[in-house]
Enzyme design. Structure first.
Site, PDB file in Angstrom:
ATOM      1  N   LYS A  15      -4.335  25.092  71.340  1.00  0.00           N
ATOM      2  CA  LYS A  15      -3.437  26.216  71.094  1.00  0.00           C
ATOM      3  C   LYS A  15      -2.023  25.899  71.575  1.00  0.00           C
ATOM      4  CE  LYS A  15      -4.705  30.440  71.763  1.00  0.00           C
ATOM      5  NZ  LYS A  15      -5.203  31.698  72.365  1.00  0.00           N
ATOM      6  N   THR A  37      -1.902  30.027  66.577  1.00  0.00           N
ATOM      7  CA  THR A  37      -1.225  28.745  66.377  1.00  0.00           C
ATOM      8  C   THR A  37      -1.964  27.645  67.122  1.00  0.00           C
ATOM      9  OG1 THR A  37       0.207  29.272  68.247  1.00  0.00           O
ATOM     10  CG2 THR A  37       1.081  29.727  66.052  1.00  0.00           C
ATOM     11  N   ASP A  75      -4.641  33.182  52.824  1.00  0.00           N
ATOM     12  CA  ASP A  75      -4.313  31.863  52.271  1.00  0.00           C
ATOM     13  C   ASP A  75      -3.800  30.987  53.396  1.00  0.00           C
ATOM     14  OD1 ASP A  75      -4.533  31.432  49.271  1.00  0.00           O
ATOM     15  OD2 ASP A  75      -3.562  33.402  49.304  1.00  0.00           O
ATOM     16  N   CYS A 130      -9.786  25.502  72.083  1.00  0.00           N
ATOM     17  CA  CYS A 130      -8.665  26.328  72.563  1.00  0.00           C
ATOM     18  C   CYS A 130      -7.608  25.498  73.268  1.00  0.00           C
ATOM     19  CB  CYS A 130      -9.195  27.424  73.492  1.00  0.00           C
ATOM     20  SG  CYS A 130      -9.900  28.826  72.591  1.00  0.00           S
ATOM     21  N   ASP A 177      -2.952  36.745  40.006  1.00  0.00           N
ATOM     22  CA  ASP A 177      -1.860  35.796  40.243  1.00  0.00           C
ATOM     23  C   ASP A 177      -2.362  34.399  39.923  1.00  0.00           C
ATOM     24  OD1 ASP A 177      -3.536  35.860  42.532  1.00  0.00           O
ATOM     25  OD2 ASP A 177      -1.953  34.958  43.752  1.00  0.00           O
ATOM     26  N   ASP A 182      -5.473  42.223  72.571  1.00  0.00           N
ATOM     27  CA  ASP A 182      -6.123  41.074  71.954  1.00  0.00           C
ATOM     28  C   ASP A 182      -6.121  41.133  70.430  1.00  0.00           C
ATOM     29  OD1 ASP A 182      -6.754  39.942  74.431  1.00  0.00           O
ATOM     30  OD2 ASP A 182      -8.575  41.148  74.603  1.00  0.00           O
ATOM     31  N   GLY A 204      -1.211  36.689  65.117  1.00  0.00           N
ATOM     32  CA  GLY A 204      -1.582  35.424  64.505  1.00  0.00           C
ATOM     33  C   GLY A 204      -2.182  34.456  65.498  1.00  0.00           C
ATOM     34  N   ASP A 213      -1.630  37.949  46.114  1.00  0.00           N
ATOM     35  CA  ASP A 213      -2.943  38.553  45.886  1.00  0.00           C
ATOM     36  C   ASP A 213      -2.885  40.062  46.066  1.00  0.00           C
ATOM     37  OD1 ASP A 213      -4.364  36.243  45.263  1.00  0.00           O
ATOM     38  OD2 ASP A 213      -4.743  35.772  47.365  1.00  0.00           O
TER      39      ASP A 213
END
Length: 751
Positions: A415, A541, A466, A412, A627, A449, A539, A489
């Site tokens: 991050k 990062t 992906d 972590c 695809d 969260d 998301g 997809d």
């Protein structure tokens, strides 16, 4: 550059791919700047070398011989290439404004965008009246004219300086060649053309000596080029040019090669400019009003020296420009540059000879063309052989160390900081329409969260993920490509995208630089999601060596409307919506073997969404779809064949392929995933007979953001293809048919 050893701390942005910047990029490739992220903003992905352009017009040089491949050059220099056009400069926030990208932040910016001909207000450019600059638009016009020469052509050239005279002679040569070629296939040719050259002065080539002026005047008349001296063009209408003197001359096409002009946004930015709007710079090629701005080439005017707008000065400014950019970034004193007063001009005459002009001297001969050709090819060779001339020491031991960060935390601790995320997400929100989605119960606007979404009654959730490293250096463009890839997809299943979670790895950098990277990346992703009517709801990062990005996408669909791989039925026809070849093309780019326009074509295909194609398939009775991505066309087709228990007759010649893909395969350039994909050939009945076919390897080429492959009833094929092409999928093609499977026979036969 290893960003973990030298985290990004400064941004150098180069606006324009002119001669000075091309030389600067070559120098930076040989001697990287630790801790500096370099970005080139250029509308075309290759840049013409002005010294060879007239020869190209005459047909002596191919396009690639006289254009510097900026993609390859940027790759060698580890430079981010943004194919876009700058339209503004915000000097308060230090950002370059572009047409299609979010504003690009910089610490130092250098501008080398050339100039355009000065046009009277009453002369808007059109398909029949063009300027010699910008060069890409001029060449597009010239290529079209040479392919479609009318039976009678009057071609006007306005401007009798070096550019206008040289163009007139070289255009004359090329048009004669075109008509001679046509006469070989006709008993008698009635085609003819006349070139008219207009010049407001009494002498041609005002920057050259009297012998050169008189000599070219004789050459033009010997070639039957009509010369009008002392004539000021005042109007163009109904296929004629009108001059102030009252002279009227018929002209079907017109090229403007008049004095240089600067785009309006330069002066509007607040930079100090000269009387013609060009950036006024000091002896260090630095703006006299803003120390963070440098300029070179035609767009710059040196305050202490009066020199014509000529390519020779842009070439000479390349070395002092890059030295002063390096000094500015390192906080060192800048070095003055003194341009030479006299310079040798070698002017091609369109007949394998050239005129040399130097001061009061002038010569004409074929040996001068040989000399010019050698000089020009040697200049271009400096860029085409760059990858081979670079040494490992150049990259491993940079000339000036930055402040290294010896160890980066994992887990972590890797991050991205919350303050960066908050600022980026706020910027993204500010640019999006403020529309509340009822099916997004908790999303980016909430501190919880996890995100919470509502699935409409009677629907099912379709999910996919992906994630992969950046295959283009532009984070905004990469965000679009990876998002289209991830959403495909969902489209292939016949679902409607609803929401997405992002995962990103950002290169090691200071906080402001990471913020800009994340902002550009998410801007590209959100733009594509918004076009698909989906939203980003969260998301994760982290920091890492290189940029990587992906999405977990959610879609909704009616259970009875899902398109699956097991839906192939005998009697159906297979339709592919996009050309293949991205794997080999980007493998070639890594080896500096790909032409810039090949990669441009691949990118245009990758940023094209499959959403409307999926809708077309559903409307025309498709029962199976997938695809085309990492496993290649044949790998994904085999998945459908195995699931459906059918056989396929595939027409290899019908498969659409990206420009350059076959060339790359024939050079033996394959993606690293190709050997594994090739194992699918065991499903090909006539595999051994096809091994030597030049197109066969492309069936196993891994694709990024490839097209859709679907099966439709044979009665719907024509209507489906028409609908696909009307929706913009111009490469859509029927590539095969579905048959019952025979026991003991491989499932795919290729003809």
């Amino acid at each position: 550059m290893n960003s973990s050893t030298h985290p990004i701390s400064k941004d150098l942005v180069l606006v324009g791919g002119g001669h000075s910047h091309a030389i600067a990029l070559r120098t930076l490739a040989m001697h990287p700047l630790p801790g500096v992220r370099i970005t080139l903003i250029s509308d075309p992905s290759d840049t013409p070398y002005s010294g060879m352009l007239p020869g190209h017009v005459a047909g002596f040089y191919a396009h690639e011989e006289c254009h510097i491949n900026l993609r390859s050059l940027c790759q060698a220099a580890q430079v981010t290439l943004i194919c876009d056009r700058a339209i503004g400069l915000d000097l308060a926030t230090n950002r370059v404004q572009c047409i299609n990208h979010p504003a690009i932040a910089f610490d130092i910016v250098s501008i080398d965008i050339g100039s355009t001909p000065i046009l009277p207000p009453a002369f808007p450019l059109s398909k029949h009246h063009v300027g010699a600059k910008p060069i890409p638009a001029f060449l597009e016009w010239w290529y079209h004219l040479c392919e479609n020469v009318p039976s009678s052509l009057n071609l006007g050239i306005v401007g009798g300086g070096t550019g206008g005279v040289e163009l007139a002679l070289n255009m004359n040569h090329r048009l004669e060649e075109v008509l001679r070629h046509q006469e070989r296939y006709q008993e008698r040719s009635e085609q003819h053309f006349t070139i008219h050259l207009f010049h407001r002065g009494q002498q041609l080539l005002p920057n050259h000596n009297r012998w050169v002026q008189r000599h070219f005047q004789h050459l033009l008349r010997d070639r039957n080029i009509q010369l009008y001296l002392g004539e000021t063009v005042e109007g163009i209408a109904e296929g004629a040019i009108f001059c102030a003197s009252g002279l009227t001359v018929p002209c079907d096409e017109t090229v403007w090669v008049t004095g240089a002009a600067a785009p309006r946004w330069i002066a509007q930015s607040g930079l100090t400019v000269d009387a013609d709007g060009f950036i006024l710079v000091n002896d260090a090629l630095q703006s006299v009003s803003h120390s963070q701005v440098f300029a070179a080439g035609d767009i710059a005017t040196m305050s202490h020296y009066s020199r014509p707008k000529a390519g020779v000065f842009a070439v000479r400014q390349g070395k002092p420009l890059v030295e002063n950019l390096q000094n500015a970034l390192r906080g060192r004193s800048l070095k003055p540059y003194r341009p030479q007063k006299n310079y040798l001009s070698l002017i091609g005459t369109g007949d394998d000879s050239a005129v040399a002009s130097y001061g009061i001297l002038g010569l004409h001969g074929r040996w001068l063309w040989t000399l010019k050709d050698q000089i020009d090819r040697a200049f271009m060779n400096r860029f085409t052989t760059l990858a081979e001339t670079m040494t490992p020491d150049d990259a491993i031991h940079p000339s000036s160390p930055a402040s290294p960060i010896s160890m980066r935390c994992l887990g972590c601790g890797a991050k991205i900081g919350s303050s960066i995320l908050e600022r980026v997400l706020q910027r993204i929100r500010d640019e999006l329409p403020n529309a509340k989605r009822e099916d997004i119960l908790l999303g980016l606007d909430d501190p919880d969260d996890a995100a919470v979404v509502q699935i409409p009654s009677g629907n099912v959730m379709v999910q996919t993920i992906d994630y992969f490293p950046a295959l283009v250096s532009d984070p905004f463009l990469f965000g679009q490509i990876s998002t289209n890839h991830s959403l495909s997809d969902v489209f292939a299943m016949g679902a409607t995208p609803q929401s997405a979670l992002a995962i990103a790895t950002l290169p090691y950098a200071t906080e402001p630089k990471q913020e800009e990277t994340l902002y550009q990346l998410l801007s590209g992703a959100v733009k594509t999601l918004h076009q698909a009517q989906a939203v980003l709801i969260g998301g994760h990062t982290i920091e890492g060596e290189t940029l990587a990005f992906g999405l977990a996408c959610n879609g909704v669909a009616r259970p009875d409307r899902l398109l699956r791989k097991n839906g192939l039925h005998p009697g159906q026809v297979l339709i592919l919506t996009k050309p293949i070849g991205t794997g080999t093309l980007f493998a070639a780019e890594m080896r500096h073997k790909a032409k810039a326009r090949w990669i441009d074509g691949a990118i245009a295909s990758m940023i094209s969404s499959n959403q409307h194609a999926a809708t077309c398939f559903l409307h025309h009775g498709a029962t199976a779809c997938t695809d085309i991505t990492g496993f290649g066309l044949l790998g994904h087709l085999v998945e459908m064949v195995k699931a459906s228990r059918v056989a396929i007759a595939l027409q290899l010649e019908a498969v659409p392929m990206l420009e350059g893909a076959q060339d790359c395969i024939q050079q033996g350039i394959f993606s690293s995933l190709y050997p594994q994909n090739l194992r699918a050939s065991q499903w090909v009945a006539n595999d051994s007979a096809l091994r030597s076919h030049p197109l066969f390897p492309l069936l196993f080429d891994p694709q990024t953001s490839g097209g859709l492959l679907a099966s439709v009833p044979s009665a719907q094929v024509d209507a489906c293809l028409a609908a696909l092409k009307a929706a913009g999928y111009c490469h859509s093609t029927a590539i095969g048919s579905v048959y019952p499977k025979q026991d003991g026979v491989e499932a795919v036969t290729i003809s």
